[in-house]
Design a protein around this motif. Structure first.
Motif, mmCIF file in Angstrom:
data_model
loop_
_atom_site.group_PDB
_atom_site.id
_atom_site.type_symbol
_atom_site.label_atom_id
_atom_site.label_comp_id
_atom_site.label_asym_id
_atom_site.label_seq_id
_atom_site.Cartn_x
_atom_site.Cartn_y
_atom_site.Cartn_z
ATOM 1 N N ASN A 155 0.650 -1.329 0.049
ATOM 2 C CA ASN A 155 -0.064 0.072 0.039
ATOM 3 C C ASN A 155 0.991 1.219 -0.010
ATOM 4 O OD1 ASN A 155 -2.784 -0.975 0.418
ATOM 5 N ND2 ASN A 155 -1.948 -2.140 1.764
ATOM 6 N N SER A 191 0.312 4.882 1.579
ATOM 7 C CA SER A 191 -0.947 5.459 1.253
ATOM 8 C C SER A 191 -1.896 5.446 2.589
ATOM 9 C CB SER A 191 -1.621 4.871 -0.026
ATOM 10 O OG SER A 191 -2.189 3.622 0.721
ATOM 11 N N ARG A 192 -2.850 6.077 2.347
ATOM 12 C CA ARG A 192 -3.928 6.093 3.481
ATOM 13 C C ARG A 192 -4.391 4.781 3.989
ATOM 14 N NH1 ARG A 192 -9.746 8.535 2.018
ATOM 15 N NH2 ARG A 192 -8.810 10.228 0.868
ATOM 16 N N ARG A 193 -4.304 3.723 2.987
ATOM 17 C CA ARG A 193 -4.504 2.323 3.635
ATOM 18 C C ARG A 193 -3.494 1.750 4.393
ATOM 19 N NH1 ARG A 193 -5.273 3.495 -1.781
ATOM 20 N NH2 ARG A 193 -3.501 2.325 -2.253
ATOM 21 N N LYS A 227 -7.109 13.333 4.776
ATOM 22 C CA LYS A 227 -7.048 11.949 4.418
ATOM 23 C C LYS A 227 -6.936 10.907 5.764
ATOM 24 C CE LYS A 227 -5.686 12.246 -0.393
ATOM 25 N NZ LYS A 227 -5.304 13.905 -0.418
ATOM 26 N N LEU A 277 -0.218 11.633 -3.400
ATOM 27 C CA LEU A 277 -1.481 11.004 -2.721
ATOM 28 C C LEU A 277 -2.691 11.435 -3.555
ATOM 29 C CD1 LEU A 277 -0.571 11.811 0.803
ATOM 30 C CD2 LEU A 277 -0.727 9.562 0.105
ATOM 31 N N GLU A 278 -2.644 12.625 -4.081
ATOM 32 C CA GLU A 278 -3.812 12.884 -4.878
ATOM 33 C C GLU A 278 -4.000 12.012 -6.284
ATOM 34 O OE1 GLU A 278 -6.974 14.664 -4.595
ATOM 35 O OE2 GLU A 278 -5.171 15.400 -3.066
ATOM 36 N N GLN A 279 -2.821 11.567 -6.690
ATOM 37 C CA GLN A 279 -2.888 10.849 -7.906
ATOM 38 C C GLN A 279 -3.339 9.238 -7.383
ATOM 39 O OE1 GLN A 279 1.180 10.501 -9.494
ATOM 40 N NE2 GLN A 279 0.988 12.680 -9.907
ATOM 41 N N ASP A 280 -2.854 8.764 -6.192
ATOM 42 C CA ASP A 280 -3.334 7.600 -5.903
ATOM 43 C C ASP A 280 -4.678 7.592 -5.555
ATOM 44 O OD1 ASP A 280 -3.122 5.138 -4.344
ATOM 45 O OD2 ASP A 280 -3.590 6.257 -2.743
ATOM 46 N N ASP A 281 -5.331 8.591 -5.096
ATOM 47 C CA ASP A 281 -6.970 8.885 -4.687
ATOM 48 C C ASP A 281 -7.612 8.565 -6.414
ATOM 49 O OD1 ASP A 281 -6.635 8.930 -2.125
ATOM 50 O OD2 ASP A 281 -7.370 11.020 -2.138
ATOM 51 N N VAL A 320 -7.304 4.935 -7.363
ATOM 52 C CA VAL A 320 -8.187 4.184 -6.681
ATOM 53 C C VAL A 320 -9.805 4.361 -7.241
ATOM 54 C CG1 VAL A 320 -9.172 3.776 -4.262
ATOM 55 C CG2 VAL A 320 -6.677 3.981 -4.611
ATOM 56 N N ALA A 321 -9.835 5.630 -7.058
ATOM 57 C CA ALA A 321 -11.310 5.854 -7.879
ATOM 58 C C ALA A 321 -11.516 5.159 -8.962
ATOM 59 C CB ALA A 321 -11.489 7.210 -7.859
#
Lengths: 221, 639
Positions: free
Chosen positions: B223, B242-244, B278, B329-333, B336-337
């Motif tokens: 993660n 990541s936040r996970r 986040k 982190l923004e890219q990751d979101d 994920v979306a």
């Protein structure tokens, strides 16, 4: 009298501003065909707006210079009989987030103060609003020294904001530039950065020029 | 107690108080020494949680026999040699204190062999003066440091030690931290004779991932987002959970600045800020991050254990770290979306399949259908994800970096900065000139004011003495008292000075607060007809809507006087002699208006008198000779 056209050059603006130097607010109101309020408690910006009208300003309260094309900011500056500033001067609201990487040259403070048309107004409390006198305009850019001093203050304050130490900033931080709460009342909150980097809610702040600084500008004339 | 020099041992013990807190700090110092010595393999044997024995063996360059004794004394190091080295430190240590400090609170043996030595030597220091004993020993190339019985002579410190298990877990953590900073070095850590950790050298990214997995866990590795960004001499790389991967304790936070492990407040602040909202309240980010920058941009000489550093451009570093991580982190979101979006249709597919399954009777057909339903969309979405996964981190960072500090070039690009300051300089200059032009004359040096009086009195000089009742001016001339009428004399002075000022081009000065004067209508008419002459004298006068006379600018020479009264008098003079006003008359009128001001302001009278006597000495003398009365005091005194 019809509202003057937006000036196309610094000279035109300066000429317009010199035209009204020495006039009282009631003179200006008469020319613009409006009433002078008894007091300014309810219309804080009345005097400034009246002057803007006479100078053909366009921007209103937008976050761009009042004379956008010319890149000139208009600032009325209340002074006493001896030409001493009566209060600190609001520069702009402070951004508390979204400031990563912002340099002095990109900062709203720098942009606002890059070129300013100062209009002193003799506005002691004892003088009725209608008798307040418009002073002679000063078209000003910070000298290298002044710019360096402002920059040093700005960097100190911005470091604190960026590192989450906003609560430790007082009106005493900074020699010429200070950060103070700027809100209609003390319950208003905006987003800021906390000591650990977490988002927090804080009172909105604004940048102000201390009187010592505006005094320097007035004394330069 | 008398003042005396501390013994070497006591001085070292005091220094040890800062650096040697517990066994783990000894391990940190020794392993950092090994790394600085260029070791590729470091073995640690710990006994009794490190308080009984810490043994660090490396295959580095070793220490020559002759330097062994020095190595154990305080303020001795091979890592720097002069102050300028301190500005660009790349080695982990530099203070030259570690070994001396440790050997003052433990039994330390240093055994070492260099490449060109036949045999190894061992050194140990003992006693109050820390005398070092060196003897021959057996050892391959490299160095072994054995630290036994830590804090044997400082019982106070010993009481702070926790259980064997706790102390060893601290050591384990130190090795973890260090192992994350140098992937190409092999570490073996054993406790009480049992091998506990072994980190193999990791040169490629796969092996590095393996080490990350071993140290930070598989969950973190899965993660985490790989960071690799650089901008203008700043380089940030590593793994950002990541936040996970967020944790309930702040126990997986590793930051390194130029390879040195850090617990820096500023960096932690930037990292936490990147997560913004986040993370929940009690959640902590997990990360392994490496910041590399020019060593001259960072001061490591802040903390003895070097947990903290100071960045010269603190906010730039902070904001850079924040921006890179927030962007990632923004890219990751987004990613994920996007994955979730593409996961949806495949769920719908399965529902469809289930329906089909219900309806269809032939199991074979169902299977076929399932396979043909299932594979293409899955593959497509996989490919999409893959291409997205490839595209996003590759294309975005480039974009991100180019726009990271859009304006920073102005700051670092010297030429740009020059150009900018050059511009403000000229602005400043012009406004400075403007300021100079209209400086009040009262700032003239004080000496000049009295200059006329204190001039070496020659026979020709008229020495001004005083003003009597605003009517008479008294002078001392050739030892005699002379009196002259004040007003005509002031008119003469004013006319003299003003005419010179007019001849050289009069300077018109704006009044910060213009003066508004109530006047008669006739006078307003007068002003309107003679506006040009007023301007020629340096006045800018307007009529306000309320029919007041507004004086905006005045001749700079009269700026210290009462403007109202000058204007009043000027207007009266003009109306008196309305016909045939020529410039000479105007000058006379102004001089007459100014003269009374000089009488009421003695300090300005002195200044003007001084000025006239310097610029037009003979005229002044002639005037005074013709217009003064000699007062023979002797006559009065003798009688």
């Amino acid at each position: 009298m019809i509202k003057p056209k937006t000036p196309a050059s610094e000279q035109e603006l300066l000429a317009l501003a010199s035209q009204i130097a020495g006039f009282t607010l009631s003179d200006l109101a008469q020319l613009a065909g409006i009433q002078v309020p008894e007091n300014l408690r309810k219309d804080k910006g009345w005097g400034g707006q009246l002057i803007e009208w006479h100078l053909g300003a366009s921007a209103g309260s937008k976050p761009v210079p009042d004379f956008e094309q010319l890149g000139i900011e208009l600032k009325s500056l209340p002074v006493n009989r001896n030409g001493e500033p009566l209060e600190t001067t609001f520069v702009c609201a402070a951004q508390l987030t979204g400031i990563a990487g912002q340099t002095w040259l990109q900062s709203p403070v720098y942009k606002k103060l890059a070129r300013v048309l100062w209009i002193p107004i003799l506005a002691e409390r004892s003088i009725p609003v209608k008798d307040r006198l418009v002073g002679y305009p000063i078209l000003w850019s910070p000298t290298a020294q002044q710019a360096a001093a402002l920059r040093a203050d700005w960097e100190e304050i911005m470091d604190k904001i960026a590192f989450g130490e906003i609560q430790s900033i007082t009106a005493k931080t900074g020699t010429f530039l200070q950060l103070r709460p700027k809100a209609a009342h003390s319950r208003i909150r905006t987003q800021a950065i906390g000591t650990a980097g977490e988002p927090i809610a804080a009172l909105p702040r604004g940048f102000y020029l201390k009187k010592d600084f505006t005094r320097l500008i007035l004394n330069s004339v | 107690m008398p003042i005396k020099i501390l013994s070497a041992q006591l001085a070292n013990q005091i220094a040890a108080g800062e650096v040697v807190e517990r066994p783990a700090s000894v391990v940190k110092e020794l392993v950092e020494n090994s790394l600085d010595a260029g070791a590729t393999k470091i073995e640690l044997e710990i006994e009794g949680g490190g308080s009984r024995l810490i043994k660090v063996r490396d295959n580095g360059v070793g220490i020559a026999q002759a330097e062994l004794a020095l190595a154990l004394s305080r303020h001795a190091t091979s890592k720097i040699s002069d102050l300028s080295d301190l500005d660009k430190i790349m080695s982990l240590g530099f203070r030259g204190e570690a070994l001396a400090s440790i050997s003052s609170v433990a039994r330390l043996t240093l055994t070492s062999c260099t490449a060109d030595q036949n045999c190894a030597y061992a050194a140990s220091a003992e006693g109050r003066e820390m005398t070092v004993e060196v003897r021959a020993a057996a050892h391959p190339q490299g160095t072994t440091v054995e630290v036994a019985d830590l804090f044997f002579n400082t019982p106070a410190r010993r009481r702070f030690l926790r259980t064997e298990k706790t102390e060893f877990s601290h050591i384990d953590e130190v090795i973890r931290r260090i192992a994350l900073s140098c992937f190409n070095i092999q570490f073996r850590l054993s406790h009480n004779g049992q091998l506990v950790r072994q980190y193999m050298p990791a040169s490629d990214s796969q092996a590095q991932d393996k080490r990350i997995k071993a140290i930070c866990g598989a969950h973190f590795l899965q993660n985490s987002l790989k960071i690799n960004a650089s901008y203008d001499g700043l380089e940030l790389s590593g793994w950002l959970g990541s936040r996970r991967a967020a944790r309930n304790q702040a126990d997986l936070q590793y930051t390194y600045v130029n390879g040195r492990m850090m617990r820096d407040k500023l960096l932690n602040h930037a990292i936490r800020q990147a997560f913004s909202d986040k993370l929940a309240n009690e959640q902590y980010p997990a990360f392994v991050l490496y910041l590399t920058l020019d060593p001259s941009q960072v001061d490591v000489n802040v903390h003895p254990a070097k947990h903290e550093v100071r960045f010269h451009q603190a906010r730039m570093v902070h904001d850079y770290v924040y921006r890179v991580l927030a962007e990632t982190l923004e890219q990751d979101d987004i990613q994920v979306a996007a994955q979730n979006e593409y996961a949806q249709p495949s769920i719908a597919d399965t529902v469809d399949m289930a329906n089909t399954k219900d309806r269809e009777t032939s199991p074979d057909l169902v299977n076929d259908q399932v396979s043909c339903y299932k594979h293409p969309p899955q593959k497509a979405s996989n490919e999409y994800q893959k291409s997205k996964a490839e595209q996003v981190p590759e294309s975005r960072p480039v974009h991100a970096i180019s726009t990271l500090f859009p304006g920073q070039k102005h700051l670092t690009g010297v030429s740009a900065a020059r150009a900018k300051t050059g511009q403000t300089d000229t602005q400043a200059q012009s406004s400075h000139l403007y300021g100079q032009l209209i400086k009040p004359s009262s700032v003239l040096p004080q000496a000049k004011q009295t200059g006329y009086n204190s001039n070496t009195a020659s026979d020709k000089d008229w020495l001004y003495l005083t003003l009597v009742q605003e009517k008479w001016l008294l002078f001392n001339y050739q030892g005699h008292l002379h009196a002259t009428a004040a007003l005509p004399c002031c008119e003469f002075l004013a006319k003299n000075k003003l005419s010179r000022s007019l001849a050289t081009g009069i300077v018109s000065q704006p009044l910060l607060l213009p003066v508004a004067i109530s006047v008669e209508n006739a006078e307003i008419e007068l002003l309107k007809t003679h506006r040009d002459q007023f301007e020629a004298l340096g006045f800018a006068v307007k009529i306000s809507p309320s029919n007041k006379l507004v004086v905006q600018k005045i001749p700079a020479v009269v700026k210290d006087f009462q403007i109202n009264s000058i204007i009043f008098k000027l207007l009266r003079k003009i109306s008196e002699q309305n016909e045939q006003l020529n410039s000479h008359n105007w000058l006379n009128a102004l001089s007459q208006a100014v003269a009374p001001e000089l009488i009421t302001q003695p300090q300005h009278f002195s200044l003007w008198l001084n000025d006239v006597s310097e610029q037009a000495e003979s005229q002044l003398q002639t005037y005074l000779q013709q217009n003064s009365v000699k007062m023979d005091l002797n006559q009065w005194l003798d009688s």
